[in-house]
Design a protein around this motif. Structure first.
Motif, mmCIF file in Angstrom:
data_model
loop_
_atom_site.group_PDB
_atom_site.id
_atom_site.type_symbol
_atom_site.label_atom_id
_atom_site.label_comp_id
_atom_site.label_asym_id
_atom_site.label_seq_id
_atom_site.Cartn_x
_atom_site.Cartn_y
_atom_site.Cartn_z
ATOM 1 N N SER A 282 20.691 -25.731 -4.320
ATOM 2 C CA SER A 282 19.312 -25.527 -4.730
ATOM 3 C C SER A 282 18.651 -26.850 -5.130
ATOM 4 N N MET A 283 19.381 -27.719 -5.826
ATOM 5 C CA MET A 283 18.821 -29.012 -6.231
ATOM 6 C C MET A 283 18.560 -29.888 -5.010
ATOM 7 N N ALA A 284 19.466 -29.870 -4.049
ATOM 8 C CA ALA A 284 19.276 -30.666 -2.825
ATOM 9 C C ALA A 284 18.045 -30.170 -2.066
ATOM 10 N N PHE A 285 17.851 -28.862 -2.018
ATOM 11 C CA PHE A 285 16.674 -28.304 -1.343
ATOM 12 C C PHE A 285 15.405 -28.692 -2.083
ATOM 13 N N TRP A 286 15.450 -28.665 -3.408
ATOM 14 C CA TRP A 286 14.291 -29.067 -4.213
ATOM 15 C C TRP A 286 13.923 -30.524 -3.927
ATOM 16 N N ILE A 287 14.919 -31.404 -3.869
ATOM 17 C CA ILE A 287 14.673 -32.826 -3.576
ATOM 18 C C ILE A 287 14.085 -32.971 -2.177
ATOM 19 N N MET B 235 12.354 -30.751 -0.474
ATOM 20 C CA MET B 235 10.980 -30.236 -0.456
ATOM 21 C C MET B 235 10.030 -31.159 -1.216
ATOM 22 N N LEU B 236 10.498 -31.785 -2.291
ATOM 23 C CA LEU B 236 9.669 -32.772 -2.988
ATOM 24 C C LEU B 236 9.332 -33.919 -2.038
ATOM 25 N N PHE B 237 10.326 -34.392 -1.306
ATOM 26 C CA PHE B 237 10.101 -35.448 -0.319
ATOM 27 C C PHE B 237 9.125 -34.971 0.763
ATOM 28 N N SER B 238 9.355 -33.782 1.295
ATOM 29 C CA SER B 238 8.492 -33.234 2.356
ATOM 30 C C SER B 238 7.055 -33.061 1.870
ATOM 31 N N ASN B 239 6.904 -32.532 0.667
ATOM 32 C CA ASN B 239 5.565 -32.312 0.113
ATOM 33 C C ASN B 239 4.857 -33.620 -0.206
ATOM 34 N N VAL C 284 9.142 -25.647 -10.347
ATOM 35 C CA VAL C 284 10.166 -24.868 -9.644
ATOM 36 C C VAL C 284 11.523 -25.564 -9.635
ATOM 37 N N LEU C 285 11.657 -26.585 -10.484
ATOM 38 C CA LEU C 285 12.949 -27.257 -10.626
ATOM 39 C C LEU C 285 13.991 -26.236 -11.076
ATOM 40 N N LYS C 286 15.118 -26.214 -10.388
ATOM 41 C CA LYS C 286 16.248 -25.311 -10.700
ATOM 42 C C LYS C 286 15.936 -23.837 -10.423
ATOM 43 N N LYS C 287 14.914 -23.570 -9.604
ATOM 44 C CA LYS C 287 14.638 -22.185 -9.189
ATOM 45 C C LYS C 287 15.411 -21.919 -7.896
ATOM 46 N N TYR D 69 6.655 -21.983 -2.862
ATOM 47 C CA TYR D 69 5.829 -22.897 -3.648
ATOM 48 C C TYR D 69 5.463 -24.130 -2.819
ATOM 49 N N SER D 70 6.450 -24.634 -2.086
ATOM 50 C CA SER D 70 6.220 -25.801 -1.230
ATOM 51 C C SER D 70 5.228 -25.494 -0.121
ATOM 52 N N LEU D 71 5.315 -24.296 0.448
ATOM 53 C CA LEU D 71 4.362 -23.894 1.484
ATOM 54 C C LEU D 71 2.937 -23.884 0.927
ATOM 55 N N VAL D 72 2.767 -23.343 -0.251
ATOM 56 C CA VAL D 72 1.447 -23.311 -0.891
ATOM 57 C C VAL D 72 0.940 -24.741 -1.128
#
Length: 127
Positions: free
Chosen positions: A1-6, A8-12, A81-84, A92-95
């Motif tokens: 989940s943390m890797a995905f968050w990172i 998506m942060l990069f992508s966003n 959404v950190l740790k969600k 959230y990233s799509l929005v």
């Protein structure tokens, strides 16, 4: 989940980074000539070199400022959404991406309004 968050942060952050990069380029080193391949290319901006240069400076300044604001807003928004779970982060990233894309396009409208206020339809400066 943390890797995905990172991820998506990069992508966003890509849209704000592109806006900052091209904002700086358009303000500091706009395309030297009116062309069909690179730059802020609309019928009004392409009337002559005066409209071309004005459009790049105006558009570039907006994108530069808006890019920094969006980057900061994106980082802050992603902290919610950190740790969600992955689905929540993804939605959230799509929005965020949809909002960024809309905000990325608004400066086109503002630049065209500024061009039409400053120049006649033939590209002659009003003031």
């Amino acid at each position: 989940s943390m890797a995905f968050w990172i991820f998506m942060l990069f992508s966003n952050s890509l849209i704000p980074f592109i806006m900052i990069l091209f904002g700086m380029i358009f303000v500091k080193k706009p395309p030297k000539y009116i062309n069909r391949w690179y730059g802020y290319r609309t019928s009004m901006s392409s009337k002559n070199m005066e409209t071309w240069n004005f459009a790049h400076l105006y558009f570039g300044r907006i994108w530069l400022v808006e890019g920094w604001i969006l980057l900061l807003a994106t980082i802050v928004a992603m902290l919610f959404v950190l740790k969600k779970d992955i689905d929540t982060i993804g939605f959230y990233s799509l929005v965020i991406e949809i909002i960024e894309l809309i905000l990325m396009l608004i400066p086109i409208i503002l630049t065209e309004i500024a061009l039409h206020k400053r120049f006649t339809k033939d590209g002659i400066q009003r003031y």
